[in-house]
Motif scaffolding. Sequence first.
Motif, PDB file in Angstrom:
ATOM      1  N   MET A   1       0.862  -1.174   0.000  1.00 16.39           N
ATOM      2  CA  MET A   1       0.000   0.000   0.000  1.00 16.39           C
ATOM      3  C   MET A   1       0.900   1.226   0.000  1.00 16.39           C
ATOM      4  N   ASP A   2       0.521   2.227  -0.787  1.00 14.77           N
ATOM      5  CA  ASP A   2       1.363   3.414  -0.810  1.00 14.77           C
ATOM      6  C   ASP A   2       1.107   4.269   0.440  1.00 14.77           C
ATOM      7  N   THR A   3       1.998   5.210   0.680  1.00 15.13           N
ATOM      8  CA  THR A   3       1.942   5.982   1.928  1.00 15.13           C
ATOM      9  C   THR A   3       0.692   6.852   2.028  1.00 15.13           C
ATOM     10  N   ASP A   4       0.233   7.409   0.910  1.00 21.98           N
ATOM     11  CA  ASP A   4      -0.978   8.241   0.950  1.00 21.98           C
ATOM     12  C   ASP A   4      -2.198   7.435   1.368  1.00 21.98           C
ATOM     13  N   GLU A   5      -2.279   6.219   0.861  1.00 21.48           N
ATOM     14  CA  GLU A   5      -3.402   5.351   1.202  1.00 21.48           C
ATOM     15  C   GLU A   5      -3.366   4.972   2.690  1.00 21.48           C
ATOM     16  N   PHE A   6      -2.166   4.675   3.184  1.00 24.20           N
ATOM     17  CA  PHE A   6      -2.039   4.332   4.604  1.00 24.20           C
ATOM     18  C   PHE A   6      -2.336   5.550   5.477  1.00 24.20           C
ATOM     19  N   ASP A   7      -1.863   6.719   5.066  1.00 22.14           N
ATOM     20  CA  ASP A   7      -2.177   7.960   5.791  1.00 22.14           C
ATOM     21  C   ASP A   7      -3.690   8.145   5.904  1.00 22.14           C
ATOM     22  N   ALA A   8      -4.404   7.835   4.830  1.00 21.50           N
ATOM     23  CA  ALA A   8      -5.867   7.968   4.836  1.00 21.50           C
ATOM     24  C   ALA A   8      -6.498   7.006   5.839  1.00 21.50           C
ATOM     25  N   LEU A   9      -5.931   5.804   5.985  1.00 23.35           N
ATOM     26  CA  LEU A   9      -6.431   4.860   7.001  1.00 23.35           C
ATOM     27  C   LEU A   9      -6.256   5.435   8.405  1.00 23.35           C
ATOM     28  N   VAL A  10      -5.109   6.054   8.636  1.00 21.05           N
ATOM     29  CA  VAL A  10      -4.840   6.645   9.949  1.00 21.05           C
ATOM     30  C   VAL A  10      -5.808   7.807  10.201  1.00 21.05           C
ATOM     31  N   GLU A  11      -6.039   8.629   9.191  1.00 20.01           N
ATOM     32  CA  GLU A  11      -6.983   9.742   9.344  1.00 20.01           C
ATOM     33  C   GLU A  11      -8.395   9.234   9.646  1.00 20.01           C
ATOM     34  N   ARG A  12      -8.819   8.186   8.960  1.00 22.03           N
ATOM     35  CA  ARG A  12     -10.151   7.602   9.237  1.00 22.03           C
ATOM     36  C   ARG A  12     -10.222   7.041  10.646  1.00 22.03           C
ATOM     37  N   ALA A  13      -9.140   6.389  11.077  1.00 23.84           N
ATOM     38  CA  ALA A  13      -9.112   5.829  12.433  1.00 23.84           C
ATOM     39  C   ALA A  13      -9.233   6.935  13.470  1.00 23.84           C
ATOM     40  N   LEU A  14      -8.587   8.054  13.206  1.00 25.73           N
ATOM     41  CA  LEU A  14      -8.653   9.193  14.122  1.00 25.73           C
ATOM     42  C   LEU A  14     -10.078   9.750  14.184  1.00 25.73           C
ATOM     43  N   ARG A  15     -10.754   9.800  13.040  1.00 26.68           N
ATOM     44  CA  ARG A  15     -12.133  10.293  13.021  1.00 26.68           C
ATOM     45  C   ARG A  15     -13.096   9.364  13.765  1.00 26.68           C
ATOM     46  N   LYS A  16     -12.700   8.112  13.957  1.00 29.78           N
ATOM     47  CA  LYS A  16     -13.542   7.163  14.698  1.00 29.78           C
ATOM     48  C   LYS A  16     -13.442   7.358  16.210  1.00 29.78           C
ATOM     49  N   ILE A  17     -12.435   8.087  16.656  1.00 29.78           N
ATOM     50  CA  ILE A  17     -12.325   8.408  18.082  1.00 29.78           C
ATOM     51  C   ILE A  17     -13.511   9.322  18.404  1.00 29.78           C
ATOM     52  N   PRO A  18     -14.257   9.037  19.480  1.00 28.60           N
ATOM     53  CA  PRO A  18     -15.415   9.884  19.800  1.00 28.60           C
ATOM     54  C   PRO A  18     -15.040  11.364  19.887  1.00 28.60           C
ATOM     55  N   TRP A  19     -15.944  12.201  19.395  1.00 28.99           N
ATOM     56  CA  TRP A  19     -15.718  13.644  19.305  1.00 28.99           C
ATOM     57  C   TRP A  19     -15.306  14.254  20.637  1.00 28.99           C
ATOM     58  N   HIS A  20     -15.923  13.841  21.744  1.00 28.47           N
ATOM     59  CA  HIS A  20     -15.594  14.455  23.031  1.00 28.47           C
ATOM     60  C   HIS A  20     -14.145  14.187  23.448  1.00 28.47           C
ATOM     61  N   PHE A  21     -13.510  13.164  22.878  1.00 27.30           N
ATOM     62  CA  PHE A  21     -12.075  12.960  23.095  1.00 27.30           C
ATOM     63  C   PHE A  21     -11.265  13.696  22.026  1.00 27.30           C
ATOM     64  N   ARG A  22     -11.696  13.566  20.780  1.00 27.92           N
ATOM     65  CA  ARG A  22     -10.955  14.175  19.669  1.00 27.92           C
ATOM     66  C   ARG A  22     -10.802  15.675  19.847  1.00 27.92           C
ATOM     67  N   ARG A  23     -11.816  16.342  20.343  1.00 32.70           N
ATOM     68  CA  ARG A  23     -11.739  17.796  20.488  1.00 32.70           C
ATOM     69  C   ARG A  23     -10.742  18.210  21.569  1.00 32.70           C
ATOM     70  N   ARG A  24     -10.356  17.279  22.422  1.00 31.63           N
ATOM     71  CA  ARG A  24      -9.378  17.597  23.473  1.00 31.63           C
ATOM     72  C   ARG A  24      -7.939  17.279  23.059  1.00 31.63           C
ATOM     73  N   LEU A  25      -7.770  16.753  21.857  1.00 30.19           N
ATOM     74  CA  LEU A  25      -6.422  16.488  21.353  1.00 30.19           C
ATOM     75  C   LEU A  25      -5.808  17.821  20.931  1.00 30.19           C
ATOM     76  N   GLU A  26      -4.914  18.321  21.734  1.00 33.00           N
ATOM     77  CA  GLU A  26      -4.268  19.601  21.465  1.00 33.00           C
ATOM     78  C   GLU A  26      -2.760  19.445  21.536  1.00 33.00           C
ATOM     79  N   ASN A  27      -2.103  20.139  20.642  1.00 34.72           N
ATOM     80  CA  ASN A  27      -0.646  20.149  20.632  1.00 34.72           C
ATOM     81  C   ASN A  27      -0.069  18.735  20.527  1.00 34.72           C
TER      82      ASN A  27
END
Length: 120
Positions: A1-27
């Motif tokens: 798998m190329d790096t862009d495709e894998f990056d997209a998997l990581v981005e999707r995984a991050l979006r699956k983290i519930p919003w109330h946690f994701r919004r507290r990810l700072e710095n």
Amino acid sequence: MDTDEFDALVERALRKIPWHFRRRLENVAIVVEPEAPRPGLLGLYQGRPLTHRGVSDGFVMPDRITIYQGPHERLARTRKQLEQLVDETVWHEVAHYFGMDERQVRAAETKLKRFRERSD
């Protein structure tokens, strides 16, 4: 798998983290590297967990969550397995950011797996 495709998997995984946690990810920087510095490592959290920070913490470099592409690809046999493994690794490293130690993360993962098995 190329790096862009894998990056997209990581981005999707991050979006699956519930919003109330994701919004507290700072710095915190989330990066993908091709290989881990040691065998068996899928991801790595480097920084000061949220539970150990105080108001006196000023300007600091961002924490870093690294997801290693190569080990994920070697462990997964199918695309679905790869996506699930990336989801679990991202969740695991974000849990460290929120102050969970390895024992607590593993216990939470066990509970989550049991819940998912009952839901299926």
